[in-house]
Design an enzyme around this catalytic site. Structure first.
Site, PDB file in Angstrom:
ATOM      1  CD  GLU A 267     -25.542  49.029   9.524  1.00  0.00           C
ATOM      2  OE1 GLU A 267     -25.499  49.898  10.084  1.00  0.00           O
ATOM      3  OE2 GLU A 267     -26.734  48.646   8.869  1.00  0.00           O
TER       4      GLU A 267
ATOM      5  CB  VAL B 158     -10.195  50.185   3.959  1.00  0.00           C
ATOM      6  CG1 VAL B 158      -8.839  49.979   3.591  1.00  0.00           C
ATOM      7  CG2 VAL B 158     -11.174  49.351   3.251  1.00  0.00           C
TER       8      VAL B 158
ATOM      9  N   GLY C 224     -10.709  47.478  -0.203  1.00  0.00           N
ATOM     10  CA  GLY C 224     -12.142  47.515  -0.387  1.00  0.00           C
ATOM     11  C   GLY C 224     -12.964  47.037  -1.501  1.00  0.00           C
TER      12      GLY C 224
ATOM     13  CE1 TYR D 153     -18.295  51.667  -1.363  1.00  0.00           C
ATOM     14  CE2 TYR D 153     -19.838  53.649  -0.718  1.00  0.00           C
ATOM     15  CZ  TYR D 153     -18.825  52.696  -0.368  1.00  0.00           C
ATOM     16  OH  TYR D 153     -18.492  52.236   0.940  1.00  0.00           O
TER      17      TYR D 153
END
Length: 159
Positions: free
Chosen positions: A84, A88, A98, A132
């Site tokens: 969710e 950082v 992270g 990501y």
């Protein structure tokens, strides 16, 4: 420099709330924050625990948090984990904090035999999206996120 990851306890609720408020500022969503220490205690550590939290400390200082919960894939017939929130604190960005949180969450996902780890990112948060993608995550551009809240939620529930 060391990063330590641990599962949050009820004593961490004030720090969790500080991270939530800082995340709200970063995402320009402080007007939506309704979280209180009491609500966090009830939903994270109460009789029914709706979510779990990992805390990251960098050089013994609170640096980041990840809040996650289980979802379910009907196609895989297996549980998954939905991240969710991952936040950082700015002074600790670029130090692997992270990534350490996501590595721990990936370990939990595999250990619990979940089929996937999923999350969303704001479309303007290019640093997070690039991070990501570097980890190997895949953007699901064919999906749109929908939400019912407030009056529309109550109206649908009462029909």
């Amino acid at each position: 420099m060391t990063t330590n990851i641990r599962t949050a306890t009820p004593a961490d609720i004030p720090q969790i709330l500080r991270f939530i408020r800082a995340l709200g500022e970063y995402e320009r969503l402080t007007h939506e924050i309704r979280a209180t220490e009491q609500a966090l205690h009830a939903t994270l550590f109460g009789e029914r625990r709706y979510a779990e939290v990992l805390l990251a400390h960098y050089e013994s200082q609170p640096a980041a948090f990840a809040l996650y919960f289980h979802n379910y894939s009907t196609f895989l017939a297996r549980p998954g984990i939905y991240l969710e929130d991952l936040f950082v604190d700015p002074p600790y960005r670029g130090h692997g904090v992270g990534k350490a949180l996501l590595q721990e969450l990936a370990r939990i996902t595999v250990q619990r035999e979940c089929g996937r780890l999923e999350w969303s990112a704001l479309d303007w948060n290019r640093p997070a999206i690039d991070f990501y993608l570097r980890l190997g995550a895949v953007e699901l551009s064919e999906w749109s996120l929908y939400r019912l809240t407030g009056e529309p939620l109550r109206r649908l529930a009462s029909q």
